[in-house]
Motif scaffolding. Structure first.
Motif, PDB file in Angstrom:
ATOM      1  N   ALA A 304      78.944  55.161  54.116  1.00  0.00           N
ATOM      2  CA  ALA A 304      78.112  54.183  54.832  1.00  0.00           C
ATOM      3  C   ALA A 304      77.944  52.922  53.997  1.00  0.00           C
ATOM      4  O   ALA A 304      78.007  52.957  52.763  1.00  0.00           O
ATOM      5  CB  ALA A 304      76.749  54.790  55.154  1.00  0.00           C
ATOM      6  N   GLU A 305      77.738  51.822  54.672  1.00  0.00           N
ATOM      7  CA  GLU A 305      77.520  50.545  54.017  1.00  0.00           C
ATOM      8  C   GLU A 305      76.357  50.665  53.029  1.00  0.00           C
ATOM      9  O   GLU A 305      75.280  51.158  53.371  1.00  0.00           O
ATOM     10  CB  GLU A 305      77.213  49.472  55.069  1.00  0.00           C
ATOM     11  CG  GLU A 305      77.194  48.062  54.545  1.00  0.00           C
ATOM     12  CD  GLU A 305      77.112  47.030  55.654  1.00  0.00           C
ATOM     13  OE1 GLU A 305      76.744  45.881  55.347  1.00  0.00           O
ATOM     14  OE2 GLU A 305      77.402  47.373  56.823  1.00  0.00           O
ATOM     15  N   VAL A 322      86.565  50.626  60.567  1.00  0.00           N
ATOM     16  CA  VAL A 322      85.896  49.923  59.471  1.00  0.00           C
ATOM     17  C   VAL A 322      84.869  49.001  60.103  1.00  0.00           C
ATOM     18  O   VAL A 322      85.205  48.131  60.917  1.00  0.00           O
ATOM     19  CB  VAL A 322      86.892  49.111  58.638  1.00  0.00           C
ATOM     20  CG1 VAL A 322      86.177  48.403  57.497  1.00  0.00           C
ATOM     21  CG2 VAL A 322      88.006  50.007  58.103  1.00  0.00           C
ATOM     22  N   LEU A 323      83.586  49.222  59.770  1.00  0.00           N
ATOM     23  CA  LEU A 323      82.507  48.441  60.364  1.00  0.00           C
ATOM     24  C   LEU A 323      81.776  47.628  59.311  1.00  0.00           C
ATOM     25  O   LEU A 323      81.549  48.103  58.190  1.00  0.00           O
ATOM     26  CB  LEU A 323      81.508  49.356  61.082  1.00  0.00           C
ATOM     27  CG  LEU A 323      82.067  50.268  62.183  1.00  0.00           C
ATOM     28  CD1 LEU A 323      82.221  51.684  61.662  1.00  0.00           C
ATOM     29  CD2 LEU A 323      81.153  50.258  63.393  1.00  0.00           C
ATOM     30  N   LYS A 324      81.379  46.416  59.690  1.00  0.00           N
ATOM     31  CA  LYS A 324      80.551  45.563  58.850  1.00  0.00           C
ATOM     32  C   LYS A 324      79.365  45.120  59.701  1.00  0.00           C
ATOM     33  O   LYS A 324      79.542  44.523  60.773  1.00  0.00           O
ATOM     34  CB  LYS A 324      81.352  44.349  58.375  1.00  0.00           C
ATOM     35  CG  LYS A 324      80.569  43.357  57.537  1.00  0.00           C
ATOM     36  CD  LYS A 324      80.151  43.942  56.201  1.00  0.00           C
ATOM     37  CE  LYS A 324      79.467  42.878  55.341  1.00  0.00           C
ATOM     38  NZ  LYS A 324      78.932  43.442  54.095  1.00  0.00           N
ATOM     39  N   ASP A 325      78.150  45.462  59.232  1.00  0.00           N
ATOM     40  CA  ASP A 325      76.941  45.176  60.012  1.00  0.00           C
ATOM     41  C   ASP A 325      77.058  45.743  61.423  1.00  0.00           C
ATOM     42  O   ASP A 325      76.739  45.086  62.429  1.00  0.00           O
ATOM     43  CB  ASP A 325      76.684  43.666  60.077  1.00  0.00           C
ATOM     44  CG  ASP A 325      76.435  43.061  58.705  1.00  0.00           C
ATOM     45  OD1 ASP A 325      75.855  43.763  57.859  1.00  0.00           O
ATOM     46  OD2 ASP A 325      76.857  41.913  58.480  1.00  0.00           O
ATOM     47  N   ASN A 326      77.584  46.998  61.486  1.00  0.00           N
ATOM     48  CA  ASN A 326      77.757  47.737  62.752  1.00  0.00           C
ATOM     49  C   ASN A 326      78.750  47.091  63.714  1.00  0.00           C
ATOM     50  O   ASN A 326      78.799  47.434  64.893  1.00  0.00           O
ATOM     51  CB  ASN A 326      76.414  47.941  63.461  1.00  0.00           C
ATOM     52  CG  ASN A 326      75.527  48.925  62.738  1.00  0.00           C
ATOM     53  OD1 ASN A 326      76.022  49.925  62.212  1.00  0.00           O
ATOM     54  ND2 ASN A 326      74.240  48.637  62.662  1.00  0.00           N
ATOM     55  N   THR A 327      79.534  46.145  63.237  1.00  0.00           N
ATOM     56  CA  THR A 327      80.580  45.525  64.052  1.00  0.00           C
ATOM     57  C   THR A 327      81.939  46.003  63.557  1.00  0.00           C
ATOM     58  O   THR A 327      82.215  45.962  62.350  1.00  0.00           O
ATOM     59  CB  THR A 327      80.520  43.992  63.958  1.00  0.00           C
ATOM     60  OG1 THR A 327      79.238  43.548  64.410  1.00  0.00           O
ATOM     61  CG2 THR A 327      81.609  43.342  64.806  1.00  0.00           C
ATOM     62  N   GLY A 351      80.877  48.049  53.583  1.00  0.00           N
ATOM     63  CA  GLY A 351      81.047  48.355  54.991  1.00  0.00           C
ATOM     64  C   GLY A 351      80.957  49.845  55.214  1.00  0.00           C
ATOM     65  O   GLY A 351      80.691  50.616  54.285  1.00  0.00           O
ATOM     66  N   THR A 352      81.184  50.265  56.453  1.00  0.00           N
ATOM     67  CA  THR A 352      81.097  51.681  56.826  1.00  0.00           C
ATOM     68  C   THR A 352      82.453  52.154  57.335  1.00  0.00           C
ATOM     69  O   THR A 352      83.137  51.436  58.070  1.00  0.00           O
ATOM     70  CB  THR A 352      80.039  51.886  57.926  1.00  0.00           C
ATOM     71  OG1 THR A 352      78.758  51.529  57.399  1.00  0.00           O
ATOM     72  CG2 THR A 352      80.000  53.323  58.404  1.00  0.00           C
ATOM     73  N   LEU A 353      82.832  53.370  56.931  1.00  0.00           N
ATOM     74  CA  LEU A 353      84.031  54.021  57.463  1.00  0.00           C
ATOM     75  C   LEU A 353      83.584  55.154  58.378  1.00  0.00           C
ATOM     76  O   LEU A 353      82.828  56.035  57.958  1.00  0.00           O
ATOM     77  CB  LEU A 353      84.892  54.584  56.332  1.00  0.00           C
ATOM     78  CG  LEU A 353      85.525  53.602  55.350  1.00  0.00           C
ATOM     79  CD1 LEU A 353      86.353  54.359  54.320  1.00  0.00           C
ATOM     80  CD2 LEU A 353      86.378  52.589  56.078  1.00  0.00           C
ATOM     81  N   ARG A 354      84.066  55.128  59.627  1.00  0.00           N
ATOM     82  CA  ARG A 354      83.666  56.153  60.593  1.00  0.00           C
ATOM     83  C   ARG A 354      84.870  56.529  61.454  1.00  0.00           C
ATOM     84  O   ARG A 354      85.608  55.657  61.917  1.00  0.00           O
ATOM     85  CB  ARG A 354      82.531  55.635  61.470  1.00  0.00           C
ATOM     86  CG  ARG A 354      81.972  56.675  62.451  1.00  0.00           C
ATOM     87  CD  ARG A 354      80.735  56.130  63.154  1.00  0.00           C
ATOM     88  NE  ARG A 354      79.675  55.857  62.202  1.00  0.00           N
ATOM     89  CZ  ARG A 354      78.882  54.788  62.260  1.00  0.00           C
ATOM     90  NH1 ARG A 354      79.047  53.884  63.229  1.00  0.00           N
ATOM     91  NH2 ARG A 354      77.932  54.602  61.360  1.00  0.00           N
ATOM     92  N   THR A 355      85.080  57.833  61.632  1.00  0.00           N
ATOM     93  CA  THR A 355      86.222  58.288  62.419  1.00  0.00           C
ATOM     94  C   THR A 355      86.027  57.948  63.891  1.00  0.00           C
ATOM     95  O   THR A 355      84.942  58.125  64.447  1.00  0.00           O
ATOM     96  CB  THR A 355      86.423  59.802  62.273  1.00  0.00           C
ATOM     97  OG1 THR A 355      85.212  60.482  62.613  1.00  0.00           O
ATOM     98  CG2 THR A 355      86.800  60.161  60.838  1.00  0.00           C
ATOM     99  N   GLU A 356      87.086  57.474  64.519  1.00  0.00           N
ATOM    100  CA  GLU A 356      87.046  57.147  65.937  1.00  0.00           C
ATOM    101  C   GLU A 356      87.463  58.343  66.783  1.00  0.00           C
ATOM    102  O   GLU A 356      87.107  58.455  67.952  1.00  0.00           O
ATOM    103  CB  GLU A 356      87.976  55.964  66.225  1.00  0.00           C
ATOM    104  CG  GLU A 356      87.837  55.386  67.620  1.00  0.00           C
ATOM    105  CD  GLU A 356      88.634  54.118  67.786  1.00  0.00           C
ATOM    106  OE1 GLU A 356      88.039  53.106  68.207  1.00  0.00           O
ATOM    107  OE2 GLU A 356      89.849  54.146  67.491  1.00  0.00           O
TER     108      GLU A 356
END
Length: 414
Positions: A304-305, A322-327, A351-356
């Motif tokens: 997480a960020e 890859v998300l930055k500020d939930n974008t 930033g945040t790494l989250r599996t799609e």
């Protein structure tokens, strides 16, 4: 998986006695070649002592070997068993060599292959060799511990000149010259259709190249291979003892087995990372030994960020956002990776790494990279040079006298 091993040994054309010894034990999954040295039959004694000590130690651990399930913990233990067996052999040969003037100075080289389930462990000292034949290609899995080989690795000698060098047969490591020895080890995955060749230098010195050997190891009948290779070495001069052990895993004519879902064996994913691009197979296997595999459900957060991060994340299959500020900035597919910049310097993730979707992700921790570099200095030097070049290439002039990392997204945040 089932393995079948077949071996043969010959005195050659110039020697009066055979100082090579080998083991083929399908029940234990143990295959060994040892080449003795030392006059007045002492070489035979050294090789025989080493072989006996190895079998003794592996037999003592046979229960553990048979319980192997392919997990990373078991893979590490399989390597420990192989290493321990070779270290035990070194101690036994040294003890005997120092107990009598008759055996003074004797020693041997030794290469061990231990198979259990879908895993293999290699333990190696000297210039006996292990080759792996897979998918029509053959790879040398061991490094010769000779003075000329060290000169080649150091860049002081061309590979094609190594065989003719005056110190081509001078060993830098062997079993029994000292009470202990550093053992090269490797753990790797095995697939149906794999074939292995263990041999003494009485064969390997005559092999023209890996393409030639690949054709020889592709022979349909496994039983023909050792005798054909020995005949070739004898026809080529046979100035030393010649030993060849061939091991086939399941049906050597079958199609290659698909990797398991939790497998680390993924050349496409690894070759997509600049650090590992163009590495030979044996070095890729060392890299795999440092990786962890993570099976993720859709929507799982890897980091997480703001979380501390020192991990290189590699997508083997699936998709990772890859998300930055939930974008969402980008989506990484198979072969995509992020985290290079933090391998040597732990810092908060930007930033945040989250599996799609359900994904298989490979992880390399910065600490694991450094341990890998210490365990295999030549590989470590290669990786660190590539990493330094990448960091240098991504440094651009900033304001004033400072310079700012301008890495391509998403690495600028990890």
């Amino acid at each position: 998986m089932q393995a079948l091993g077949l071996g043969n040994s010959d005195v050659g054309q110039k020697r009066s006695q055979n100082e090579d010894r080998y083991v083929v034990n399908d029940e234990l999954g143990l295959y060994v070649v040892s080449d003795g040295m030392g006059g007045h039959a002492a070489g035979e004694v050294a090789a025989e002592t080493a072989i006996r000590a190895v079998v003794e130690r592996v037999e003592a651990a046979s229960g553990e070997v048979r319980r192997q399930d392919g997990s990373s913990t078991d893979a590490a233990r399989l390597v420990d068993i192989g290493r321990s067996a070779v270290e035990h052999a070194c101690g036994e040969v040294y003890r005997l060599a120092t107990s009598s003037s008759e055996y003074s100075g004797m020693g041997c080289t030794l290469t061990l292959l231990l198979l259990a389930g879908n895993r293999a462990a290699l333990a190696h000292v000297g210039d006996t060799r292990l080759y792996l034949h897979r998918g029509g290609q053959t790879y040398q899995m061991t490094t010769d511990h000779t003075f000329s080989a060290e000169l080649v690795r150091s860049g002081y000698l061309k590979r094609e000149d190594a065989k003719k060098h005056m110190y081509s047969n001078v060993l830098t490591r062997c079993i029994g010259s000292q009470p202990a020895v550093h053992v090269d080890t490797l753990s790797f995955e095995v697939f149906s259709g794999d074939r292995f060749l263990l041999c003494s230098d009485g064969l390997s010195e005559y092999l023209p190249d890996l393409d030639w050997l690949a054709k020889s190891l592709s022979t349909k009948e496994l039983s023909d291979i050792p005798k054909n290779l020995i005949a070739f070495a004898n026809d080529s001069g046979g100035h030393d003892n010649i030993t060849a052990v061939v091991v086939g895993v399941d049906d050597a004519t079958s199609e290659a087995q698909e990797p398991r879902r939790d497998s680390l064996y993924d050349n496409d994913a690894l070759s997509g990372v600049f650090l590992f691009h163009s590495l030979p197979l044996v070095q890729l296997e060392h890299v795999r030994s440092a990786l962890k595999v993570r099976l993720c459900a859709a929507g799982e957060t890897l980091v997480a960020e703001g979380d501390p991060n020192s991990t290189l994340w590699i997508v083997a299959d699936g998709a990772v956002k890859v998300l930055k500020d939930n974008t969402t900035i980008t989506v990484l597919g198979p072969g995509g990776h992020v985290g290079t910049a933090t391998l040597l310097c732990r810092r908060a993730a930007g930033g945040t790494l989250r599996t799609e979707e359900p994904s298989r992700v490979l992880e390399l921790e910065g600490q694991a990279l450094m341990q890998l570099a210490h365990a295999d200095p030549w590989l470590g030097l290669t990786l660190l040079e590539k990493l330094a070049a990448w960091l240098s290439g991504n440094l651009a002039p900033g304001t004033g006298s400072t310079r700012t990392l301008q890495a391509t997204a998403p690495d600028r945040w990890f």
